[in-house]
Design an enzyme around this catalytic site. Sequence first.
Site: not given
Length: 341
Positions: A55, A60, A84, A244, A247-249
């Site tokens: 994707d 980006y 997209k 995630f 990031g935190i997970l």
Amino acid sequence: MDRTLGIRPLGRTGLQVTEIGLGTVPLGGLFAPVSEPAAREVLNAAWAAGIRYVDTAPMYGIGRSERLTGDLLREKAGGVLSTKVGRLLVAPRAGLDLAPPPPRNPLDPGWHNGLNFQEKFDYSHDGVMRSFEDSRQRLGMTAIDILLIHDIGRLTHGPLHDHHWAALTKGGGFRALEELRANGDIRGFGLGVNETQAIHDAMDEADLDVCLLAGRYSLIDRQATSLMEKMQRHGVALVLGGVFNSGILAAPKGAKATFDYAVAPPAIVALVDQVRRICDAHDVPLGAAALQFGLRHPAVSSVVLGLRSLAELDQNLGWHRHPIPDALWPEIDAVIGSGES
């Protein structure tokens, strides 16, 4: 090749995708720059590992990610590609007025080594058609499987949302996508967003095939529960991103971490620590639980992972393979709640 990567149908499109996909947001320079050799290394290693769904988006790296992605997929067969529409990339010119910018989207932290273009939102018929052709040029590919309407929603556009929504509905944006699908130029279309309400609303306007939803169905965020049931009823496939929660997970305990692309607030940090203790008791890495959580839901065709290095790729593939006892999930649900919050 990692032969544990399952293959799942992508709704009614006739396409099949690996249950782990490669998200190319980091390769555009999200949070930190990624060199071109490092980006190519990740793309090639992901393909070698068996990942067959990629994707990308014009946003980006302001075109950088599409160029890198195209360099990989042009020489390969058997992959599925989504990109997209909704943002055009234009060369900066002195005195050029791209209309008042929307309020800063808190989910858009910017790019560290993006290309030197400016974004212009355009969800109209002509804007969608131009975006499709521009992406084909950047990718160097005539065939694009899936087009996703990018970041339509009030969180992104604030007071300009109604203007952009009108361009998509009354201004022919959806019609353009329907024409591309009917002509065989794409296999399907939908939304690529962070907001559940945008998908709810779009399903009332158009016959969607697949949507990519980031961060709203995760180990600690269940906002999309009722939406996913609606998508199943209507045969709309779901790809999950942001599993995630930016990031935190995936971060080690005690590390400075982000949640929804910003510094994680203390309440979220405390909640994640509580979930981490449950995972530790079952000898399951927090990242493994976060990655595999979404794949347990029958609405989900794939989870796309944003990876910026070979180390991250290896770690995530390891998390995907890690055995998780059934007893883990109800314990986490008891802390988070199994439905929408």
